[in-house]
Design an enzyme around this catalytic site. Sequence first.
Site, PDB file in Angstrom:
ATOM      1  CB  CYS A 113      -0.910   0.015   1.223  1.00 35.07           C
ATOM      2  SG  CYS A 113      -2.029  -1.382   1.263  1.00 35.07           S
ATOM      3  CG  HIS A 254      -2.935   3.447   2.526  1.00 36.63           C
ATOM      4  ND1 HIS A 254      -3.575   3.164   1.343  1.00 36.63           N
ATOM      5  CD2 HIS A 254      -2.971   2.302   3.257  1.00 36.63           C
ATOM      6  CE1 HIS A 254      -3.974   1.902   1.357  1.00 36.63           C
ATOM      7  NE2 HIS A 254      -3.621   1.364   2.515  1.00 36.63           N
ATOM      8  CG  ASN A 284      -6.627  -0.750   1.708  1.00 38.73           C
ATOM      9  OD1 ASN A 284      -5.979  -0.244   0.797  1.00 38.73           O
ATOM     10  ND2 ASN A 284      -6.063  -1.349   2.738  1.00 38.73           N
TER      11      ASN A 284
HETATM   12  O1  UT7 Z   1      -3.579  -1.402   3.840  1.00 43.03           O
HETATM   13  C1  UT7 Z   1      -2.807  -1.437   4.992  1.00 43.03           C
HETATM   14  C2  UT7 Z   1      -2.915  -2.673   5.785  1.00 43.03           C
HETATM   15  N1  UT7 Z   1      -4.201  -2.987   6.350  1.00 43.03           N
HETATM   16  C3  UT7 Z   1      -4.679  -2.354   7.432  1.00 43.03           C
HETATM   17  O2  UT7 Z   1      -4.164  -1.347   7.831  1.00 43.03           O
HETATM   18  C4  UT7 Z   1      -5.848  -2.953   8.168  1.00 43.03           C
HETATM   19  C5  UT7 Z   1      -5.658  -2.778   9.654  1.00 43.03           C
HETATM   20  N2  UT7 Z   1      -6.668  -3.421  10.502  1.00 43.03           N
HETATM   21  C6  UT7 Z   1      -7.961  -2.990  10.553  1.00 43.03           C
HETATM   22  O3  UT7 Z   1      -8.342  -2.081   9.833  1.00 43.03           O
HETATM   23  C7  UT7 Z   1      -8.881  -3.618  11.567  1.00 43.03           C
HETATM   24  O4  UT7 Z   1      -8.136  -4.383  12.455  1.00 43.03           O
HETATM   25  C8  UT7 Z   1     -10.007  -4.502  10.925  1.00 43.03           C
HETATM   26  C9  UT7 Z   1     -11.001  -3.606  10.220  1.00 43.03           C
HETATM   27  C10 UT7 Z   1      -9.397  -5.492   9.965  1.00 43.03           C
HETATM   28  C11 UT7 Z   1     -10.766  -5.250  12.026  1.00 43.03           C
HETATM   29  O5  UT7 Z   1     -11.288  -4.341  12.987  1.00 43.03           O
HETATM   30  P1  UT7 Z   1     -11.065  -4.606  14.538  1.00 43.03           P
HETATM   31  O6  UT7 Z   1     -11.790  -3.566  15.267  1.00 43.03           O
HETATM   32  O7  UT7 Z   1      -9.582  -4.707  14.747  1.00 43.03           O
HETATM   33  O8  UT7 Z   1     -11.806  -5.973  14.752  1.00 43.03           O
HETATM   34  P2  UT7 Z   1     -11.217  -7.358  15.288  1.00 43.03           P
HETATM   35  O9  UT7 Z   1     -10.230  -7.921  14.345  1.00 43.03           O
HETATM   36  O10 UT7 Z   1     -10.791  -7.155  16.696  1.00 43.03           O
HETATM   37  O11 UT7 Z   1     -12.492  -8.273  15.239  1.00 43.03           O
HETATM   38  C12 UT7 Z   1     -13.588  -8.056  16.096  1.00 43.03           C
HETATM   39  C13 UT7 Z   1     -14.658  -9.069  15.812  1.00 43.03           C
HETATM   40  C14 UT7 Z   1     -14.179 -10.508  15.694  1.00 43.03           C
HETATM   41  O12 UT7 Z   1     -15.119 -11.334  16.328  1.00 43.03           O
HETATM   42  P3  UT7 Z   1     -14.820 -11.980  17.766  1.00 43.03           P
HETATM   43  O13 UT7 Z   1     -13.618 -12.858  17.546  1.00 43.03           O
HETATM   44  O14 UT7 Z   1     -14.521 -10.818  18.661  1.00 43.03           O
HETATM   45  O15 UT7 Z   1     -16.077 -12.693  18.084  1.00 43.03           O
HETATM   46  C15 UT7 Z   1     -14.225 -10.777  14.208  1.00 43.03           C
HETATM   47  O16 UT7 Z   1     -14.477 -12.141  13.904  1.00 43.03           O
HETATM   48  O17 UT7 Z   1     -15.317  -8.778  14.583  1.00 43.03           O
HETATM   49  C16 UT7 Z   1     -15.408  -9.955  13.786  1.00 43.03           C
HETATM   50  N3  UT7 Z   1     -15.378  -9.594  12.378  1.00 43.03           N
HETATM   51  C17 UT7 Z   1     -16.479  -9.280  11.685  1.00 43.03           C
HETATM   52  N4  UT7 Z   1     -17.779  -9.215  12.023  1.00 43.03           N
HETATM   53  C18 UT7 Z   1     -18.653  -8.830  11.066  1.00 43.03           C
HETATM   54  C19 UT7 Z   1     -14.289  -9.480  11.568  1.00 43.03           C
HETATM   55  N5  UT7 Z   1     -14.685  -9.113  10.334  1.00 43.03           N
HETATM   56  C20 UT7 Z   1     -16.035  -8.972  10.379  1.00 43.03           C
HETATM   57  C21 UT7 Z   1     -17.008  -8.595   9.434  1.00 43.03           C
HETATM   58  N6  UT7 Z   1     -18.289  -8.536   9.818  1.00 43.03           N
HETATM   59  N7  UT7 Z   1     -16.674  -8.270   8.172  1.00 43.03           N
END
Ligand code: UT7
Length: 327
Positions: A113, A254, A284
């Site tokens: 990215c 980004h 993204n």
């Molecule tokens: O391009 C540069 C590189 N990429 C990035 O910079 C991405 C960086 N990371 C992020 O943007 C965030 O970490 C995410 C958007 C990927 C995830 O958000 P988060 O607030 O960190 O959520 P999490 O990973 O802590 O997940 C929370 C919960 C999980 O459920 P449990 O285990 O707590 O029951 C996930 O399974 O949300 C669940 N989850 C979803 N639920 C509904 C993950 N994806 C989804 C989804 N819909 N699409």
Amino acid sequence: MPMSRVIGTGSFAPTRVLTNHDLEKMLDTTDEWIRVRTGIAERRICGPEEDSATLAEGAAVQALAMAGVDPVDVDILMVATVTPAVPLPATACLLQDTLKARRAAAFDIGAGCSGFIYGLAVADGLIRNGSARTVLLVGAETLSRIVNWKDRNTCVLFGDGAGAVVLQAQEGGPGIRSTHLYSDGGEWTLLVAPGGGSRFPPSERILREGLHLIQMRSGNEVFRLAVRAMEDACMTALKANKLEASDIDLLIPHQANARIINALADRLAFPEAKVVLNIEKYGNTSAASIPLALDEAARAGRVQPGMTLLLVAFGAGLTWGSAVVTW
Ligand code: UT7
């Protein structure tokens, strides 16, 4: 020594829109979860006739037109991408062919990215040392082709698009004032599409197990690292130019997650009005996100002559970097 000045911008995105509500029908997810956690409402998805080279062409044609540059006068043509149109040769060579930029040296930049910031640094170096007068730099991605549409942790995040700039040598300012690049290969497994290269060549197993698709290990960890790395890269850029955050007119980060951008803006004490945010419409788009946002801001009149912009990126690799540009 000449400086490199941005004299044209362009962008292009496929017309097909995939909304969060569309994703609700495909996966166990909700519009609310995606909006609250990422700021994304919809993303563009390329059609069967489109690929990273065709999107790049759409953006490049606009940037060249704004710059008033004939493709044959381009010395260097770079495409920053993690989703090349074909594995060999570079997508930049396909673009050279369609644009008829016959005199250009064409190559791709692979820096996740952060590819656009890396490309900007390479372009600026080539212009400053006199190797090139005119550079066309495009960020172009078709991430929809390498996301796992069954993995809700990743597929809701990404989209397709392209953005381009034309840079030209100019004695004295304004122009690119600094670029700072960083990598940490020790964390390459955090965000990866492991299959399909020479380590794990294409095979039935690779396809069956989806190893050619994007995997993100620990989104939380990537989030945390992104905020910290981008803050560091911004602080270094400000210090190198003897600027305060308040001297910057526009921050163009980004677009990976609106919460990452808000956390970064908070840490740098940037007011919302000075931050370009378009992730809601595109998701993204990796190396395309900064030039796409820059072009939208320029065409909307948000970028005016004399303004100082701070560009910053973070992505797979890990890679990150920043650039300060006076318009
Ligand atoms: O391009 C540069 C590189 N990429 C990035 O910079 C991405 C960086 N990371 C992020 O943007 C965030 O970490 C995410 C958007 C990927 C995830 O958000 P988060 O607030 O960190 O959520 P999490 O990973 O802590 O997940 C929370 C919960 C999980 O459920 P449990 O285990 O707590 O029951 C996930 O399974 O949300 C669940 N989850 C979803 N639920 C509904 C993950 N994806 C989804 C989804 N819909 N699409």
